[in-house]
Design an enzyme around this catalytic site. Sequence first.
Site, PDB file in Angstrom:
ATOM      1  NE  ARG A 205     -42.302 -30.568 -34.840  1.00 51.68           N
ATOM      2  CZ  ARG A 205     -41.131 -30.026 -34.479  1.00 51.68           C
ATOM      3  NH1 ARG A 205     -39.992 -30.544 -34.904  1.00 51.68           N
ATOM      4  NH2 ARG A 205     -41.104 -28.989 -33.660  1.00 51.68           N
TER       5      ARG A 205
ATOM      6  CB  SER B  62     -46.513 -26.516 -33.484  1.00 51.38           C
ATOM      7  OG  SER B  62     -45.480 -25.800 -32.878  1.00 51.38           O
TER       8      SER B  62
ATOM      9  CD  GLU C 143     -46.049 -30.689 -34.711  1.00 48.94           C
ATOM     10  OE1 GLU C 143     -45.281 -29.748 -34.935  1.00 48.94           O
ATOM     11  OE2 GLU C 143     -46.281 -31.125 -33.563  1.00 48.94           O
TER      12      GLU C 143
END
Length: 344
Positions: free
Chosen positions: A171, A245, A340
Amino acid sequence: MTAISMNMHHLENISLRPYNTFGIDVKARFFSEAHSEEDVVILAKNHREDDRPLLILGGGSNILFTKDYPGMVLKISTKGIRVIKEDETSVWVKASAGEAWDDLVKFCVVRGWGGLENLSAIPGNAGTSPVQNIGAYGVEMKDTFCELEAFDLESNRKMTFSNEDCGFSYRDSIFKSQNKGRFIILNVTFCLSKNPILHLDYGNIREELNAMKVVQPGISDVRETVCRIRSLKLPDPAVTGNAGSFFKNPFLSSQQYEVLKHNFPDIVSYLQDGKIKLSAAWMIEQCGWKGKRIGNVGVHEAQPLVLVNNGNATGLEIINLSNDIRQLVSQKFGIMLEPEVNFV
Ligand code: FAD
Ligand code: EPU
């Protein structure tokens, strides 16, 4: 100032609600949509003469707006997917930044070119996929990424980045960390395989294939299965505002992990790149947050990593909820979850 083409829209004081999947209603002082790389470059060059901030926007599926944007929002809507090279085993496909990511995945899967099928149905633009090295079902974008072209707002020129240059990790990439906001990604090239290797080991992919009575799966079966699993777990942003997320799964040293495992024998973890990754969803659920609704905001009932806008939430309400979750997870497990999503 250099002239920009007629098909570039310029708007002032417009609501960004239709342009972010959280459905947060803030205003952009200026808003433009670029349909060609030339327009992106000209606008970016013109912008250097301006003091106002510039925000590059793709599909708005990984952004949380917390206030009105005082500068220019430039939406990337450049289109085009083409094969630029081919040999006996591989195909190189180049996508303009504004192509929908899933249209690119579909383009490859229907032609039998493997590599992106596990990344089916991820919202957003192809050009944003390198920013956080999107990942799902045991595959990351970096596994097929070949190179990208980007415009550098500092040096005012186009640059090419190889896989190594991008500093991809879970990520993350240089475009999300040390060089955030410096480069506008214009196009991305992927190298796909004509002899796909299937990745079926994540979660319940095999189970789902068996349930569908698929004996010898191909990449289109994998795509269909991934789409099915995702549609059961993740809320559709067209119905419920969210950005996937909200937090990353945390990585631990084996020492930290041993202590946690001792205190929480059921803790869910995976080995990834030689490190231990914990399931943040599991930890959030253990803290009692799964499916909770607090006024305008909430935690999705099928996937507690996903925070949702139940209607008219503000970005600050989402941040407050995320801070409460982080605090409780930290108190219980001694781990501070990292968002995130990009806050603007
Ligand atoms: P945006 O939200 O528009 O932008 C994200 C960031 O990238 C911003 O900082 C923006 O300034 C920057 N940016 C955008 N375009 C460019 C460009 N051309 N050049 C430089 N910077 C740029 N992500 C995963 O990794 N895996 C998943 O499985 C996944 N599932 C999701 C499911 C749902 C329901 C949702 C809503 C989101 C999910 N996401 C997932 C998150 C998201 O889809 C990805 O991060 C996606 O790549 C974001 O693309 P976007 O175009 O919408 O980016
Ligand atoms: N789990 C629970 N409770 C739940 C849901 C999950 O305890 O309600 C536990 C289960 O043990 C499950 C595990 O969490 O096996 C993993 O769940 P899931 O497969 O849904 O994956 P995740 O780790 O929660 C990550 C990505 C998703 C990606 C999926 C599938 C991150 C931050 N998220 O979620 O990406 O789609 O894996 O690969 O890495 C995104 O980045 O926006 C995103 C949606």
